[in-house]
Design a protein around this motif. Structure first.
Motif, PDB file in Angstrom:
ATOM      1  N   GLY A   1       0.799  -1.220   0.000  1.00 31.91           N
ATOM      2  CA  GLY A   1       0.000   0.000   0.000  1.00 31.91           C
ATOM      3  C   GLY A   1       0.828   1.265   0.000  1.00 31.91           C
ATOM      4  N   GLY A   2       1.987   1.236  -0.690  1.00 32.56           N
ATOM      5  CA  GLY A   2       2.779   2.449  -0.849  1.00 32.56           C
ATOM      6  C   GLY A   2       2.230   3.305  -1.978  1.00 32.56           C
ATOM      7  N   ILE A   3       2.976   4.336  -2.338  1.00 32.72           N
ATOM      8  CA  ILE A   3       2.496   5.274  -3.352  1.00 32.72           C
ATOM      9  C   ILE A   3       2.289   4.586  -4.694  1.00 32.72           C
ATOM     10  N   GLY A   4       3.248   3.755  -5.113  1.00 31.26           N
ATOM     11  CA  GLY A   4       3.095   3.061  -6.386  1.00 31.26           C
ATOM     12  C   GLY A   4       1.913   2.110  -6.387  1.00 31.26           C
ATOM     13  N   GLY A   5       1.742   1.360  -5.290  1.00 30.98           N
ATOM     14  CA  GLY A   5       0.626   0.432  -5.212  1.00 30.98           C
ATOM     15  C   GLY A   5      -0.716   1.121  -5.197  1.00 30.98           C
TER      16      GLY A   5
ATOM     17  N   LEU B   1       6.631  -3.752  -9.408  1.00 34.40           N
ATOM     18  CA  LEU B   1       6.439  -2.314  -9.519  1.00 34.40           C
ATOM     19  C   LEU B   1       7.151  -1.620  -8.357  1.00 34.40           C
ATOM     20  N   GLY B   2       7.743  -0.453  -8.607  1.00 32.66           N
ATOM     21  CA  GLY B   2       8.365   0.333  -7.551  1.00 32.66           C
ATOM     22  C   GLY B   2       9.638  -0.302  -7.020  1.00 32.66           C
ATOM     23  N   ASP B   3       9.886  -0.138  -5.720  1.00 31.86           N
ATOM     24  CA  ASP B   3      11.111  -0.675  -5.131  1.00 31.86           C
ATOM     25  C   ASP B   3      11.202  -2.182  -5.253  1.00 31.86           C
ATOM     26  N   ALA B   4      10.094  -2.865  -5.359  1.00 33.41           N
ATOM     27  CA  ALA B   4      10.138  -4.309  -5.576  1.00 33.41           C
ATOM     28  C   ALA B   4      10.844  -4.643  -6.886  1.00 33.41           C
ATOM     29  N   ALA B   5      10.795  -3.713  -7.845  1.00 31.42           N
ATOM     30  CA  ALA B   5      11.380  -3.944  -9.166  1.00 31.42           C
ATOM     31  C   ALA B   5      12.742  -3.307  -9.332  1.00 31.42           C
ATOM     32  N   HIS B   6      12.997  -2.158  -8.666  1.00 30.75           N
ATOM     33  CA  HIS B   6      14.211  -1.410  -9.001  1.00 30.75           C
ATOM     34  C   HIS B   6      14.670  -0.502  -7.870  1.00 30.75           C
ATOM     35  N   ALA B   7      14.685  -0.992  -6.644  1.00 32.31           N
ATOM     36  CA  ALA B   7      15.183  -0.167  -5.534  1.00 32.31           C
ATOM     37  C   ALA B   7      16.605   0.303  -5.844  1.00 32.31           C
ATOM     38  N   MET B   8      16.864   1.591  -5.587  1.00 30.05           N
ATOM     39  CA  MET B   8      18.159   2.197  -5.924  1.00 30.05           C
ATOM     40  C   MET B   8      18.457   3.309  -4.933  1.00 30.05           C
ATOM     41  N   PRO B   9      19.717   3.767  -4.851  1.00 30.68           N
ATOM     42  CA  PRO B   9      20.020   4.923  -3.996  1.00 30.68           C
ATOM     43  C   PRO B   9      19.227   6.148  -4.420  1.00 30.68           C
ATOM     44  N   HIS B  10      19.068   7.076  -3.501  1.00 33.57           N
ATOM     45  CA  HIS B  10      18.196   8.234  -3.706  1.00 33.57           C
ATOM     46  C   HIS B  10      18.901   9.420  -4.355  1.00 33.57           C
ATOM     47  N   HIS B  11      20.135   9.250  -4.836  1.00 36.83           N
ATOM     48  CA  HIS B  11      20.964  10.389  -5.211  1.00 36.83           C
ATOM     49  C   HIS B  11      20.407  11.220  -6.366  1.00 36.83           C
ATOM     50  N   LEU B  12      19.648  10.635  -7.281  1.00 43.88           N
ATOM     51  CA  LEU B  12      19.050  11.399  -8.380  1.00 43.88           C
ATOM     52  C   LEU B  12      17.550  11.598  -8.192  1.00 43.88           C
ATOM     53  N   GLY B  13      17.001  11.110  -7.090  1.00 40.78           N
ATOM     54  CA  GLY B  13      15.589  11.349  -6.803  1.00 40.78           C
ATOM     55  C   GLY B  13      14.634  10.721  -7.784  1.00 40.78           C
TER      56      GLY B  13
ATOM     57  N   GLY C   1      13.508   7.301  -7.565  1.00 37.67           N
ATOM     58  CA  GLY C   1      12.831   6.104  -7.087  1.00 37.67           C
ATOM     59  C   GLY C   1      11.324   6.177  -7.197  1.00 37.67           C
ATOM     60  N   ALA C   2      10.729   7.197  -6.585  1.00 38.86           N
ATOM     61  CA  ALA C   2       9.273   7.347  -6.644  1.00 38.86           C
ATOM     62  C   ALA C   2       8.810   7.662  -8.058  1.00 38.86           C
ATOM     63  N   CYS C   3       9.643   8.393  -8.805  1.00 39.46           N
ATOM     64  CA  CYS C   3       9.276   8.739 -10.187  1.00 39.46           C
ATOM     65  C   CYS C   3       9.114   7.481 -11.036  1.00 39.46           C
ATOM     66  N   LEU C   4      10.063   6.541 -10.895  1.00 38.39           N
ATOM     67  CA  LEU C   4       9.961   5.304 -11.660  1.00 38.39           C
ATOM     68  C   LEU C   4       8.770   4.464 -11.214  1.00 38.39           C
ATOM     69  N   ALA C   5       8.460   4.491  -9.912  1.00 41.26           N
ATOM     70  CA  ALA C   5       7.285   3.757  -9.445  1.00 41.26           C
ATOM     71  C   ALA C   5       6.012   4.286 -10.099  1.00 41.26           C
ATOM     72  N   LEU C   6       5.905   5.604 -10.226  1.00 42.20           N
ATOM     73  CA  LEU C   6       4.733   6.183 -10.888  1.00 42.20           C
ATOM     74  C   LEU C   6       4.736   5.881 -12.380  1.00 42.20           C
ATOM     75  N   GLU C   7       5.929   5.872 -12.991  1.00 43.17           N
ATOM     76  CA  GLU C   7       6.030   5.422 -14.391  1.00 43.17           C
ATOM     77  C   GLU C   7       5.507   3.996 -14.535  1.00 43.17           C
ATOM     78  N   ASP C   8       5.959   3.115 -13.615  1.00 40.13           N
ATOM     79  CA  ASP C   8       5.498   1.724 -13.646  1.00 40.13           C
ATOM     80  C   ASP C   8       3.976   1.671 -13.614  1.00 40.13           C
ATOM     81  N   ALA C   9       3.392   2.418 -12.670  1.00 40.54           N
ATOM     82  CA  ALA C   9       1.938   2.394 -12.498  1.00 40.54           C
ATOM     83  C   ALA C   9       1.230   2.883 -13.752  1.00 40.54           C
ATOM     84  N   ALA C  10       1.724   3.986 -14.332  1.00 42.17           N
ATOM     85  CA  ALA C  10       1.085   4.535 -15.532  1.00 42.17           C
ATOM     86  C   ALA C  10       1.240   3.595 -16.718  1.00 42.17           C
ATOM     87  N   THR C  11       2.405   2.971 -16.853  1.00 42.13           N
ATOM     88  CA  THR C  11       2.629   2.042 -17.960  1.00 42.13           C
ATOM     89  C   THR C  11       1.719   0.833 -17.833  1.00 42.13           C
ATOM     90  N   LEU C  12       1.691   0.233 -16.647  1.00 48.89           N
ATOM     91  CA  LEU C  12       0.882  -0.965 -16.454  1.00 48.89           C
ATOM     92  C   LEU C  12      -0.598  -0.682 -16.682  1.00 48.89           C
TER      93      LEU C  12
END
Length: 399
Positions: A9-13, A295-307, A309-320
Motif C-alpha cells: 500500500g505504498g504510493i506506487g501500489g 512495480l516500484g522498489d520491488a522492481a528497481h530499488a536504488m540509492p536516492h541520489h538522483l531522486g 525512485g518514486a518517479c519510476l514507481a509512478l512510471e510503472d503504475a502509468a505504464t501498467l
C-alpha cells in the motif's frame, strides 16, 4: 469482472489500484502493516513523474501542494562552491511535495471498487502457468487475473519471480526530516533554504516546501532536509542520532546548523540505503489468464541520489494501467504483461545506471580521491543531472 491484487500500500501500489479501479477492475490492496501510512517526509518529482500522475488521473491539485526546485548548486563543507547554481529550463525543473500530501491524493482516488486489507502478510505466491496467479498468507489464498508486486525492496513477490535479485547495502544511511514552518528557523533574506553540501562521505540537502506563512493547498509546509552518511544504520535512540548529526555537520555552512538545531528527535526518519543487485530479469510473467508484475522498489530499488525512485514507481503504475486498461483476461491480458516486461526493464536499467554513476561520485573518500572528485565535479555532476533530467523528459506514458 476483471480482478487485480496489489501487494503493498505504498504510493506506487495505491496509484495502480486507483487507476485500475477507474477503468473497471475490481482491486484488492494487501498491506502487511495494521494501517496504510507513509513517512512524514517529502518526495522529489521530475517531469516523468508529473506525466505519470496525469496519465493516472491524479494530477488535480498537484500545483497546490508542489514547490518548484531550481538548481541551487553544490558547496563544500567549508562553504566554497563545487558547482555554482545554473538556471535550468522550466520543463526540466523538478518539484518537491510532502509525501503525506501525495498519499492523501492517492487514497482519495481509490474509489469504491478498491478493497483495502491490512495486516495481511504475503508468504506464498503462485505463478505457475495454467493456474490463476494468487498470493496467500498461510491461511487464505487469494486468486486474481493480475497480481501486482508493489511490496517494497524486500518483496515476497519478487523472491518468486526473480530470486537472483537481492537487496544489498549501498554503503550509506539517510536521515530525513520535515520542520513545520512554526518551528523552522527564520533565515536571513540572503540565506537561501535550498542547497546541497557535499563532503567526504557526507551530504546534506535542504529544500523549502512552499513559502513561510502559506503552504498552499497543504497543511504540511516547512523545510525538508536529507542528511546522508557513509556507514551502517545507527542503533541508538533518535535523540542520540540527532546529536551525532549535529556533531558530524557542526562546521558545515548555514543553514545546516540552524536546521539541525530546530529538529526534534521525533522528526527523524532513518533509512539504510539499499539497492537491488542485479536488477530482476523479469518485471512481468504470464500465468493463467494474466500474470504477475513487479512495480516500484520491488522492481528497481536504488540509492536516492538522483531522486528517481518514486518517479519510476509512478512510471510503472502509468505504464501498467495504460496497457491493461481495456484488456480482458486471456491472451490480451497475457500480451499486456509481456509488453510491460519489454517496456520497463530497459527503461529502468538506464536510470539505475545513471544513479550508480552519481553514487560513485558521491562516495569518494580519501584526500586524493576527494581532490580528483572536486576537480571533476563541476563538469561531472551537472552532466549527470542533465542526463537524468533528459531521461526524465523523454519518457511518455503508453497510449
Amino acid at each position: 469482472m476483471r480482478r487485480a491484487l496489489v501487494v503493498g500500500g505504498g504510493i506506487g501500489g495505491l496509484a495502480t489500484a486507483g487507476a485500475l479501479s477507474r477503468s473497471g477492475w475490481q482491486v484488492t490492496v494487501l498491506e502487511r502493516a495494521d494501517r496504510i501510512r507513509v513517512e512524514p517526509t517529502a518526495l522529489l518529482l521530475w517531469p516523468n513523474a508529473i506525466r505519470a500522475l496525469r496519465a493516472l488521473g491524479l494530477s488535480a491539485g498537484l500545483d497546490a501542494i508542489a514547490t518548484p526546485l531550481p538548481d541551487a548548486g553544490v558547496r563544500r563543507p567549508d562553504g566554497r562552491w563545487l558547482v555554482r547554481p545554473r538556471p535550468e529550463p522550466a520543463a526540466a525543473t523538478p518539484v518537491v511535495v510532502h509525501r503525506e500530501d501525495l498519499h492523501d491524493a492517492m487514497i482519495a482516488g481509490l474509489g469504491d471498487r478498491v478493497e483495502l486489507r491490512t495486516g495481511f502478510t504475503v508468504r506464498t505466491v503462485r505463478s505457475e502457468d495454467g493456474q490463476r496467479p494468487a498470493v496467500g498468507d498461510g491461511h487464505d489464498l487469494i486468486e486474481a487475473d493480475l497480481v501486482v508486486g508493489a511490496d517494497g525492496i524486500d518483496s515476497v513477490v519478487r523472491s518468486r519471480l526473480a530470486p537472483d535479485a537481492v537487496a544489498v547495502s549501498a554503503g550509506c544511511v539517510a536521515w530525513r526530516a520535515v520542520l513545520p514552518w512554526y518551528r523552522a528557523p527564520k533565515l536571513p533574506a540572503d540565506q537561501p533554504v535550498n542547497g546541497e553540501v557535499l563532503g567526504a562521505g557526507y551530504r546534506f540537502v535542504s529544500v523549502s516546501l512552499g513559502e513561510r506563512g502559506s503552504s498552499g493547498g497543504s497543511s504540511r509546509g516547512g523545510i525538508y532536509w536529507v542528511a546522508t552518511a557513509a556507514g551502517a544504520p545507527r542503533p541508538e535512540p533518535a535523540q542520540t542520532q540527532l546529536a551525532l548529526l549535529q556533531r558530524w555537520y557542526a562546521d558545515w555552512p548555514a543553514p545546516i546548523g540552524e536546521l539541525l538545531a530546530a529538529t526534534e528527535p521525533a522528526d527523524l526518519v532513518q533509512q539504510e540505503v539499499r539497492e537491488l543487485r542485479p536488477l530482476p530479469q523479469y518485471y512481468g510473467r504470464t500465468a493463467g489468464p494474466g500474470g504477475l508484475v513487479l512495480l516500484g522498489d520491488a522492481a528497481h530499488a536504488m540509492p536516492h541520489h538522483l531522486g528517481q525512485g518514486a518517479c519510476l514507481a509512478l512510471e510503472d503504475a502509468a505504464t501498467l494501467t495504460g496497457l491493461v486498461r481495456e484488456t480482458a483476461p486471456g491472451e490480451p491480458l497475457r500480451a499486456a504483461v509481456e509488453a510491460y516486461q519489454r517496456l520497463r526493464r530497459p527503461r529502468v536499467a538506464e536510470v539505475v545506471r545513471q544513479t550508480r554513476r552519481m553514487s560513485a561520485v558521491l562516495r569518494s573518500r580519501g584526500r586524493l580521491a576527494l581532490r580528483a572528485r572536486d576537480a571533476a565535479l563541476s563538469t561531472i555532476s551537472p552532466r549527470l543531472v542533465q542526463q537524468a533530467g533528459s531521461t526524465a523528459g523523454r519518457w511518455r506514458p503508453p497510449l
